[in-house]
Structure formats: C-alpha cells, structure tokens
Design a protein around this motif. Structure first.
Motif: not given
Length: 356
Positions: A60, A62-64, A84, A89, A91, A118
């Motif tokens: 992934i 970056s951050e989920e 993410y 950013y 999906y 996001d």
C-alpha cells in the motif's frame, strides 16, 4: 498537476489504476477453500480477504485510511476496498476469484497531490440489480483551497471496471447527509437544499433525473458508428470522464480556450469543455461530417427527424437548423445545413442529459 494512471481492467475509464506489480501475482497455496460454504457473511468475507496471501503481500503506497467490503457485482461475494491517503492517495480493490478460490487484485486508482488527499467512505446504496453503489468522497487539499467531490462508485455495465456513476461537487459550506436505508442523500449549500434518490439506475432530484454512467462506449450502435465515421469515436472517451481524463485519452489539444464561459479543449473535429474539476464532462461537440443526410440518419436510428430553426443572436441572416432525438439513453442535438429532406448533417452534440 495530477497524474492519471490507467486502470487494471479498463474498457473506458475513469478512474485510474496504479499498484505494485508484485501484488498482481495470485498465490493460491495459502488460500482457504470457500466453494463448500459460499456465501459467507460480510464479516467472514472480510476476514478471509485480510488473511489472504494477496492482502498479506500487498504493498500500500501510504497510510491506510479505511477498509470496506462492497459487493459491486451483486453476487453476494463482496470486494475488499482499501483506501489510503497522503501526497499519493487512492484506493485498491481486491476481488475473490471463484475459479482459483483466491483473492487477487481487481481495480485501483491513484492520485498525486502536493499537499494531501484521501478518500472518505460515506455508505453503500443497493441498486435494483442488488449491486452495491459506494458513496465515496474524494478530498484534496490545495494551496488555493480544498477540492471535495462525492462519487457514486459502481461497476461498469460490462463488469470490467469500477467507475463513477455520478459525481457532485461539495463546497466549503456544503453539508452532506446520507440515508442508506432509503438510497437517498441531501446536499445543502448555504440556503440551497437538494434531495437525491437512487432509483432504477438513475439519480432523481427536485431539478432533474440523470442516468448513472454505464462505463461503456457512448455509441454502441454499429450502424450509427459506421454512418458517422468520426474521429471522436476512436478516442475511448466515455460519459463519466472528467475533463482531465478526457484530455489524457486524446492528448494535448490543438487549442485550449474559453467558449461560452467555459474552458474547452479543441481538436480537429470535436471539442469538449470543463464544467468543474472532477465533475464529468456532460456534452461533446462533433463537427465536419461528410455527406450524412437527414434521410440516412433517420434510416439508421429508426425514427423520424423533425428539423426546427432559430435565428442565432437574433440575426435573420444567421439561421440554425437543428433537431433533437434520443437513442440508447444518449441525447443528440444535430445541426443541418437547411431544413429540407436532403439536408446534410454539419455538427452533432452528444449528451447524457436532455438538450434544450
């Protein structure tokens, strides 16, 4: 400047794909056998997906942000939707392959932004064919303000891709309320309040009814395509494409300028215009047709064409001859060189909404 990445399983569009190539390899060695228990509950499917070899090996970017189970295909086997955030950013969607009995990548989307972006999950509608339609907000922070768009994500009618069935711009003072039990949502911006309802593959409000985009080519009638024989239909542009996506499919325009208040991209035989960023282009304007008569057009579409006229800018020496008709949920406004039976087509406007 956004960077658009083509989806993994693309017939048309909209909405972009990018993920680690290593995640595309399906390893079934650790996958549980499911055929003897189909269908699972949504939570059981989610746990199976999270325990799968595909998910464990997934990179992934970056951050989920969130993970949801969404049954885009309406077959009681929901897809795993992973969002993410960050300067990159988007999906990633995982799909359970019933033949190999394993989870594998199906579709994805990625944006790039200089500050932060996001996707925000707002709920799921159930359409008449039992397919899920996910309400997802695409949020992007920019130097001059925030861009926030509500997308109704659905599977394309041929099952090949995930597309935005409709999109709605949200402003800083907009308030969104969703009622998934009734397939309704409201958007209030200042004193203006509008109610929207999903019914029979269309969104109805107080002001209009608009069909959900199909994800299929704009014209599918082979006889009409052959008669028109126009460069536009070689571009793979579809209804549901935003202005940047449509430009990305065609390449740099010969000219980009304002026309009747909107920024437009002009090519040799067609042009289209920006309504708002991230809102689909609603009409395409085609010109320079060769030897297409009113009679030949009537023969292909199977309906009579009634030509009307008006004075452009009130000038009696500048008469516009036009006719409106509908075919396969597409609205056409055709212009002709005169109003007699042998009139020839000069231009054509294609729209998802009825043309005045």
């Amino acid at each position: 400047m956004k960077k658009w990445i083509i989806p993994l399983l693309f017939v048309s569009c909209l909405l972009f794909a990018c993920e680690d190539q290593s995640s595309k390899e399906t390893d079934v060695s650790n996958e549980p056998t499911k055929n003897d228990k189909l269908p699972y509950t949504t939570e059981e499917w989610k746990q199976q997906a999270l325990d799968s070899t595909w998910y464990k090996n997934l990179t992934i970017p970056s951050e989920e942000v969130f993970v949801e189970m969404i049954d885009f295909e309406g077959d009681e086997v929901p897809e795993l939707f992973i969002s993410y955030s960050g300067t990159n950013y988007g999906y990633i969607i995982g799909h359970y392959n019933k033949n190999s009995e394993a989870w594998e990548p199906w579709n994805s989307q990625q944006y790039e932004t200089t500050i932060h972006g996001d996707f925000r999950f707002k709920g799921i509608f159930k359409d008449e064919d039992k397919k899920d339609i996910a309400l997802i907000i695409n949020f992007e922070a920019g130097a001059s303000g925030n861009l926030e768009v509500l997308h109704l994500l659905k599977v394309a009618d041929d099952g090949s891709n995930i597309i935005s069935g409709q999109s709605y711009r949200l402003y800083e003072d907009s308030e969104l309320k969703v009622d998934t039990s009734k397939n309704t949502f409201t958007i209030q911006t200042g004193d203006f309040l509008e109610h929207f309802t999903l019914r029979e593959h269309a969104i109805t409000s107080e002001n209009s009814t608009t069909n959900l985009y199909s994800g299929l080519p704009i014209i599918q009638n082979s006889k009409l395509l052959k008669l028109l024989n126009h460069d536009f239909f070689k571009t793979d542009i579809i209804f549901g494409d935003t202005y940047p996506i449509a430009k990305g499919k065609v390449g740099s325009p010969k000219e980009e300028d304002y026309y009747e208040g909107g920024l437009c991209s002009f090519y040799d035989n067609y042009f289209f215009c920006l309504a708002e960023e991230e809102i689909p282009v609603s009409h395409y304007y085609l010109s320079n047709f060769k030897n297409i008569t009113k009679e030949s057009l009537e023969g292909v579409i199977g309906q009579a064409i009634q030509i009307s006229s008006y004075e452009r800018y009130g000038d009696p020496d500048d008469i516009v001859y036009y006719a409106n008709f509908e075919l396969d949920n597409v609205y056409f406004q055709a212009e002709f060189n005169h109003d007699q039976s042998n009139a020839e087509l000069t231009s054509l406007t294609l729209g998802m909404n009825a043309l005045e």
